[in-house]
Design a protein around this motif. Structure first.
Motif, short mmCIF file in Angstrom:
data_model
loop_
_atom_site.label_atom_id
_atom_site.label_comp_id
_atom_site.label_asym_id
_atom_site.label_seq_id
_atom_site.Cartn_x
_atom_site.Cartn_y
_atom_site.Cartn_z
N ALA A 30 84.72 -49.01 106.11
CA ALA A 30 84.20 -49.45 107.29
C ALA A 30 83.54 -48.26 108.10
O ALA A 30 82.45 -48.60 108.81
CB ALA A 30 85.57 -50.03 108.44
N ALA A 33 80.03 -47.63 106.29
CA ALA A 33 79.03 -48.70 106.09
C ALA A 33 77.84 -48.49 107.15
O ALA A 33 76.83 -48.46 106.82
CB ALA A 33 79.67 -50.07 106.48
N GLY A 34 78.16 -48.23 108.42
CA GLY A 34 77.26 -48.06 109.26
C GLY A 34 76.15 -46.81 109.16
O GLY A 34 74.97 -46.94 109.06
N PRO A 35 76.84 -45.46 108.96
CA PRO A 35 76.09 -44.48 108.70
C PRO A 35 75.28 -44.49 107.38
O PRO A 35 74.04 -44.10 107.33
CB PRO A 35 76.85 -43.30 108.74
CG PRO A 35 78.18 -43.76 109.50
CD PRO A 35 78.08 -45.16 109.38
N GLY A 37 74.35 -47.36 105.91
CA GLY A 37 73.60 -48.42 105.65
C GLY A 37 74.06 -49.37 104.52
O GLY A 37 72.94 -49.94 103.83
N GLU A 40 80.03 -52.70 103.93
CA GLU A 40 81.58 -52.30 103.83
C GLU A 40 82.28 -52.44 102.53
O GLU A 40 82.77 -52.13 101.78
CB GLU A 40 82.35 -52.93 104.82
CG GLU A 40 83.74 -52.47 104.88
CD GLU A 40 84.37 -52.77 106.03
OE1 GLU A 40 85.77 -53.14 106.25
OE2 GLU A 40 83.76 -53.32 107.16
N ALA A 94 68.69 -51.89 104.13
CA ALA A 94 69.23 -51.24 105.27
C ALA A 94 69.79 -49.84 104.90
O ALA A 94 70.08 -49.29 105.70
CB ALA A 94 70.29 -51.98 105.97
N THR A 96 70.41 -45.96 104.72
CA THR A 96 69.73 -45.10 105.65
C THR A 96 69.67 -43.88 104.85
O THR A 96 69.72 -43.70 103.61
CB THR A 96 70.83 -44.77 106.76
OG1 THR A 96 72.09 -44.00 106.00
CG2 THR A 96 71.20 -45.87 107.53
#
Length: 129
Positions: A30, A33-35, A37, A40, A94, A96
């Motif tokens: 979790a 996942a954002g950093p 891209g 999760e 997506a 990064t």
């Protein structure tokens, strides 16, 4: 076939890297996942897959002998993991730059382990301790 000391050492290193990556990805999916891209669920599933794979590789590394085919399976599995990782890094819309770097670096590390395991397998087949 008797596994050379070199091969057993590389297999143990591969085991440790699989289990360390699982220890990062399973509980950290979790947060990563954002950093990265990367979804999760994909991160978590990859980590969960690494647990039985790592344990199998570790079991081989602890054995003094065994079938060459098992080590060959690890080598080709690592090559497949590398290829899948590089395709993933290039195709996730997506992902990064840090995600691309993470996936690429781990893929290259896995490829390095595959090459070392191949070398150890060849040594073991030749009877080199």
């Amino acid at each position: 076939m008797t596994y050379s000391k070199f091969l057993r050492t590389v297999l143990k290193l591969d085991c440790a890297s699989c289990l360390a990556m699982a220890a990062l990805l399973v509980p950290g999916a979790a947060a990563l996942a954002g950093p990265f891209g990367i979804a999760e669920e994909l991160l978590r599933v990859a980590g969960l897959l690494l647990i039985p794979i790592g344990l199998f590789i570790g079991w081989l590394g602890l054995r003094g002998e065994g079938p060459a085919a098992f080590v060959g399976l690890v080598v080709f599995g690592n090559i497949g993991w590398t290829a899948a990782s590089l395709v993933l890094a290039a195709s996730l819309p997506a992902i990064t730059p840090i995600g691309t770097a993470f996936v690429t670096v781990q893929a290259l590390a896995v490829l390095g382990l595959a090459l070392l395991e191949w070398r150890g397998l060849r040594q073991s087949r030749a009877g080199i301790a």
